[in-house]
Motif scaffolding. Sequence first.
Motif, PDB file in Angstrom:
ATOM      1  N   SER A 115     -21.437  21.630  42.204  1.00 20.88           N
ATOM      2  CA  SER A 115     -20.911  20.267  42.166  1.00 20.88           C
ATOM      3  C   SER A 115     -20.515  19.765  43.547  1.00 20.88           C
ATOM      4  CB  SER A 115     -19.706  20.188  41.225  1.00 20.88           C
ATOM      5  OG  SER A 115     -18.612  20.927  41.736  1.00 20.88           O
ATOM      6  N   LEU A 116     -20.315  20.672  44.501  1.00 24.07           N
ATOM      7  CA  LEU A 116     -19.953  20.252  45.854  1.00 24.07           C
ATOM      8  C   LEU A 116     -21.034  19.369  46.482  1.00 24.07           C
ATOM      9  CD1 LEU A 116     -18.462  23.590  47.254  1.00 24.07           C
ATOM     10  CD2 LEU A 116     -17.203  21.506  46.693  1.00 24.07           C
ATOM     11  N   LEU A 147     -31.029  32.122  34.070  1.00 23.84           N
ATOM     12  CA  LEU A 147     -29.686  32.359  33.538  1.00 23.84           C
ATOM     13  C   LEU A 147     -29.218  31.229  32.632  1.00 23.84           C
ATOM     14  CD1 LEU A 147     -27.805  33.860  36.614  1.00 23.84           C
ATOM     15  CD2 LEU A 147     -27.857  34.860  34.312  1.00 23.84           C
ATOM     16  N   PHE A 148     -29.232  30.000  33.160  1.00 19.03           N
ATOM     17  CA  PHE A 148     -28.578  28.895  32.460  1.00 19.03           C
ATOM     18  C   PHE A 148     -29.425  27.630  32.334  1.00 19.03           C
ATOM     19  CE2 PHE A 148     -25.007  31.192  34.658  1.00 19.03           C
ATOM     20  CZ  PHE A 148     -24.481  31.772  33.524  1.00 19.03           C
ATOM     21  N   SER A 149     -30.722  27.727  32.611  1.00 19.37           N
ATOM     22  CA  SER A 149     -31.591  26.539  32.590  1.00 19.37           C
ATOM     23  C   SER A 149     -31.090  25.466  33.549  1.00 19.37           C
ATOM     24  CB  SER A 149     -31.699  25.965  31.168  1.00 19.37           C
ATOM     25  OG  SER A 149     -32.475  26.795  30.348  1.00 19.37           O
ATOM     26  N   THR A 150     -30.520  25.879  34.675  1.00 19.90           N
ATOM     27  CA  THR A 150     -30.008  24.935  35.680  1.00 19.90           C
ATOM     28  C   THR A 150     -30.610  25.297  37.034  1.00 19.90           C
ATOM     29  OG1 THR A 150     -28.068  26.360  36.027  1.00 19.90           O
ATOM     30  CG2 THR A 150     -27.824  24.540  34.478  1.00 19.90           C
ATOM     31  N   SER A 151     -31.853  24.915  37.235  1.00 23.16           N
ATOM     32  CA  SER A 151     -32.544  25.314  38.460  1.00 23.16           C
ATOM     33  C   SER A 151     -32.315  24.360  39.621  1.00 23.16           C
ATOM     34  CB  SER A 151     -34.053  25.421  38.194  1.00 23.16           C
ATOM     35  OG  SER A 151     -34.577  24.177  37.759  1.00 23.16           O
ATOM     36  N   GLY A 152     -31.562  23.292  39.405  1.00 21.08           N
ATOM     37  CA  GLY A 152     -31.476  22.227  40.383  1.00 21.08           C
ATOM     38  C   GLY A 152     -30.724  22.468  41.677  1.00 21.08           C
ATOM     39  N   PRO A 153     -29.482  22.952  41.640  1.00 20.15           N
ATOM     40  CA  PRO A 153     -28.638  22.931  42.845  1.00 20.15           C
ATOM     41  C   PRO A 153     -29.248  23.506  44.117  1.00 20.15           C
ATOM     42  CG  PRO A 153     -27.309  23.419  40.942  1.00 20.15           C
ATOM     43  CD  PRO A 153     -28.733  23.389  40.453  1.00 20.15           C
TER      44      PRO A 153
END
Length: 257
Positions: A115-116, A147-153
Amino acid sequence: MTAPQALAFMAMAGVAAYVQTLTGFAFGLILMAAVALSEILPLRDAAVVTGVLTLVNASIMLAKGWTEVLKRQFVLVLLGSLPSLVIGYLLLEHLADNGLVVLRILLGAIIIVSSLQLIMPPQREERQAGDRSFVAFGVFSGLMSGLFSTSGPPLVYHFYRQPFPLVAIRETLVAIFGVNALIRLGVVFADGRFPDRQYWAAFLAIVPVMAGTQLARRLPPPISPRLLKLIVFVLLCASGASLALPAIPAALRMAGY
């Protein structure tokens, strides 16, 4: 999954899609944080549903912009992300069965750190990074996708530092997210870990995801993008802390402290 739970999940998915369209990322982070806090779905099943919804969202966004995708960088990232995606998925399966406390701490930490980027956007470089860097960031992205289906950051950070047109960056990222979601879904099917029928109502969230994406394009909020990102940042940090902090004492007891 009860009817109120299904409706709540649909609302969460719609809000996440709305924010994703406005900020460029955070769909998976918002949805996984909301699910983990509300415990509407097990994290393992929530990651599957999030992957399907990410694929839908990517398909909508790429309907007109697929020609802008940076093909070389797209391939380089996938070379790194696809093998690590499988590793991340296997790690999730292990932690879901044997280390749920660790899983909540890990998800909370990822949410806070990621989130940073909303309030500390990466500085653009004058020269394009080398091919190896795209592969390396692809590895981190694939691990988070598994892991969490969050490949974006990791990819958002790296791509927005490059001297590429912003439209090309956005469309390339969306394309990568979509392919990662599709591959992860294939791994889930191959492993026989598709969610039980009692959770299938969550897939109805496809409708609010589509609606949230279109609504963000046609009716953005009457606030500045900077203020919107600050609000999302605060909410994500609070969600991450709410997940991680209560689990730390239990983790310490497990470690013998």
